[in-house]
Design an enzyme around this catalytic site. Structure first.
Site, PDB file in Angstrom:
ATOM      1  N   CYS A   1      14.149  10.531   6.167  1.00 45.10           N
ATOM      2  CA  CYS A   1      14.043  10.205   7.594  1.00 45.10           C
ATOM      3  C   CYS A   1      15.363  10.340   8.329  1.00 45.10           C
ATOM      4  O   CYS A   1      15.415  10.831   9.443  1.00 45.10           O
ATOM      5  CB  CYS A   1      13.521   8.792   7.737  1.00 45.10           C
ATOM      6  SG  CYS A   1      14.529   7.642   6.826  1.00 45.10           S
TER       7      CYS A   1
ATOM      8  N   GLU B   1       9.714   1.674  10.576  1.00 44.72           N
ATOM      9  CA  GLU B   1      10.830   2.533  10.137  1.00 44.72           C
ATOM     10  C   GLU B   1      10.280   3.954  10.114  1.00 44.72           C
ATOM     11  O   GLU B   1       9.517   4.320   9.201  1.00 44.72           O
ATOM     12  CB  GLU B   1      11.303   2.109   8.751  1.00 44.72           C
ATOM     13  CG  GLU B   1      11.949   0.743   8.708  1.00 44.72           C
ATOM     14  CD  GLU B   1      13.268   0.677   9.475  1.00 44.72           C
ATOM     15  OE1 GLU B   1      13.783  -0.417   9.639  1.00 44.72           O
ATOM     16  OE2 GLU B   1      13.771   1.748   9.898  1.00 44.72           O
TER      17      GLU B   1
ATOM     18  N   LYS C   1       0.869  -1.172   0.000  1.00 41.63           N
ATOM     19  CA  LYS C   1       0.000   0.000   0.000  1.00 41.63           C
ATOM     20  C   LYS C   1       0.911   1.228   0.000  1.00 41.63           C
ATOM     21  O   LYS C   1       1.394   1.653   1.040  1.00 41.63           O
ATOM     22  CB  LYS C   1      -0.864   0.007   1.285  1.00 41.63           C
ATOM     23  CG  LYS C   1      -2.230   0.685   1.180  1.00 41.63           C
ATOM     24  CD  LYS C   1      -2.187   2.118   0.788  1.00 41.63           C
ATOM     25  CE  LYS C   1      -1.680   3.012   1.913  1.00 41.63           C
ATOM     26  NZ  LYS C   1      -1.602   4.423   1.431  1.00 41.63           N
TER      27      LYS C   1
ATOM     28  N   GLU D   1      10.804  16.514  14.016  1.00 43.95           N
ATOM     29  CA  GLU D   1      11.127  16.314  12.596  1.00 43.95           C
ATOM     30  C   GLU D   1      10.302  17.280  11.764  1.00 43.95           C
ATOM     31  O   GLU D   1       9.097  17.417  11.971  1.00 43.95           O
ATOM     32  CB  GLU D   1      10.800  14.879  12.194  1.00 43.95           C
ATOM     33  CG  GLU D   1      11.041  14.595  10.725  1.00 43.95           C
ATOM     34  CD  GLU D   1      10.641  13.201  10.342  1.00 43.95           C
ATOM     35  OE1 GLU D   1       9.456  12.870  10.426  1.00 43.95           O
ATOM     36  OE2 GLU D   1      11.552  12.434   9.970  1.00 43.95           O
TER      37      GLU D   1
END
Ligand code: TXE
Length: 491
Positions: free
Chosen positions: A292, A257, A183, A393
């Protein structure tokens, strides 16, 4: 010209379920906007309960045969898939630039060469998934372990590097004998759809790889499906919490992750030219900061702080920002209007709170780039490590620079975060490098350079950057279940 090319290059946006293409669902279709132009360019099916169930069933059906393939045959078809991906590098790179604004200069590398490398590497593991023999008594008994595939693995990926995540996740899953339902992010679904077609072209049986497009609703349906044996998720922390909560219904194991706010420690004895170039390339420009593990906190020893900051600002102001279809572009747009506004909001709040000194950038880019989602390369100096600017972040081209006086302070600043994805160190002192490697609370540490996602090394975060590994033997074993067997035949 762009419209014509887009129409011919982008896949139709239909689901790939077994050897079927499904063009509609109860949830309708979702438009896709080109982030460089702000124009709707295509649409994808939003898979609903029926389509997700069909995809999981197709994977289950295929699994019965796929897991019994001779290892040499499975190895060879994965090698053929790697070659097929590589041969389509230019087209996949083009699709990648159109779907998420990856500069075309990196397109073939990010969308084809890198994933192909991962498939070649894991193809090599297929006939080497070995167990152990366990000493038992009485001697006429025998005890051993097997590493068996889970069965149906749900693969949920983020928008910023969909083909990269296919390499990190799907290669190991298939090599271990699993089948997958992927997905992709609704913000970047097309390279994944193209990949599914390449799998059939390379000779993978229908149903081994299935793709259900859609947004979080589709993702949630897939995660909750009782036919899913394992989940591997790449995305943000907030979504990860929803995924883990949904997976709890069936106690389905999940690899996570997630994001990061990685620190880059530059000591005075480092090769400063190298450190400065890396700090800007990876901390500001790469993927427009949408990565990331990117080193978005630059920690600099005070004795060289002013020199490094001046050079970082100068280099940031000379980053080639522009149309991702232009081969000279180093930094493209952010993925969406919403994300662009979110990043600009973070910058405004940081200015208002006095979290640091805005040294360059901070604004939305106009002119020829006004229709796209562009934020100027941005650098804040003298940043307070306790501020939201340094703690959260941003996923945009925003670098926070922080001074430190000694090694202990640098490590304390670097580790004072809920994340633990990566750490970067620049120093000429080998003993210091090893002390800092051990002192950083992160799953990946890089000294004086960066080894770009080699398939033979394990990648994955600590703390709220997730858990589980992708890459190397660790990544393969994540996709297998251990069975211990004891055999006794009375003499
Ligand atoms: O993630 P989102 P995005 C992280 C990065 C950033 C995020 C950005 O740090 O935080 O990814 O990517 C689906 N149930 N990483 O915005 O929104 C959604 O449709 C099930 C870390 O794409 O979390 C998409 O397919 N699924 C990474 C996927 O989840 C749901 C490297 C991720 O979406 C869902 C790159 C739900 N309720 C980016 N809601 C690493 N560590 O390797 C959404 N989704």
């Amino acid at each position: 010209m762009l419209a014509t090319m887009t129409a011919t290059v982008l896949p139709e946006g239909n689901l790939v379920v077994g050897d079927e293409r499904i063009a509609s669902s109860d949830l309708g279709r979702i438009d896709h906007t080109n982030p460089a132009t702000g124009e709707v360019q295509a649409s994808i099916v939003a898979a609903g309960p029926g389509e997700v169930d069909r995809a999981v069933q197709a994977a289950r059906t295929a699994f019965a045969e796929w897991r019994t393939w001779h290892p040499g045959e499975r190895r060879d078809v994965l090698l053929r898939l790697a070659a097929t991906i590589e041969a389509e590098g230019e087209r996949l790179g083009l699709i990648g630039s159109l779907e998420n604004g990856t500069p075309i200069a990196f397109g073939a590398l990010a969308c084809a060469a890198t994933p192909a490398d991962w498939f070649r590497y894991y193809a090599g593991w297929v006939d080497k998934i070995e167990g152990r023999t366990i000493p038992v008594y009485p001697h006429d008994a025998f005890d051993f372990t097997l590493h068996e595939p889970y069965g149906v693995v749900a693969v949920l990926t983020a928008f910023n590097a969909p083909m990269g995540f296919i390499g990190l996740k799907v290669a190991a899953a298939l090599a271990a004998g699993n089948c997958v339902v992927i997905k992709p992010s609704e913000l970047a679904p097309f390279t994944t759809l193209a990949f599914a077609e390449l799998c059939l072209q390379a000779g993978l049986p229908a149903g081994v790889v299935n793709v259900v497009t859609g947004d979080g609703r589709t993702g949630d349906l897939l995660v909750r499906h009782p036919g899913v044996d394992r989940i591997t998720f790449t995305g943000g922390g907030a979504t990860a919490r929803s995924v883990v909560a949904a997976a709890a219904e069936n106690l389905t194991p999940v690899t996570l992750e997630l994001g990061g706010k990685s620190a880059n420690l530059v000591f005075a004895d480092a090769d400063l030219d190298n450190a400065i170039a890396m700090a800007v390339q990876m901390g500001v420009a790469l993927q427009s900061g949408q990565g990331c593990l990117l080193p978005t906190r630059l920690l600099v020893e005070r004795s060289v702080y002013d020199e490094v900051v001046e050079a970082v600002v100068d280099l940031s102001e000379n980053i080639a920002v522009g149309d991702p279809m232009d081969s000279g572009t180093l930094m493209g747009p952010l993925i969406s209007e919403r994300h662009c506004e979110r990043v600009l909001g973070v910058i405004e709040r940081a200015k208002g709170e006095g979290a640091g000194r805005l040294l360059t950038g901070g604004e939305r880019l106009g002119g020829d780039l006004a229709k796209g989602y562009y934020v100027a390369p941005t650098v804040f100096g003298d940043v307070d490590n306790a501020s939201a600017l340094a703690q959260h972040e941003i996923f945009g081209p925003v670098l926070s620079v922080i001074p430190f006086d000694d090694e202990a302070e640098a490590l304390a600043i670097a580790n004072a975060t809920t994340y633990g994805l990566a750490g970067f160190v620049f120093t000429a002192d080998l003993a210091r490098a090893h002390r800092v490697i051990r002192g950083l609370e992160a799953g990946y540490v890089s000294v004086n350079g960066f080894n770009f996602f080699p398939p033979n090394a394990p990648f994955g975060g600590w703390k709220q950057s997730g858990h589980g590994k992708e890459g190397g033997l660790e990544g393969l074993l994540e996709m297998t279940r251990v069975k211990n067997a004891y055999v006794l035949f009375e003499a």
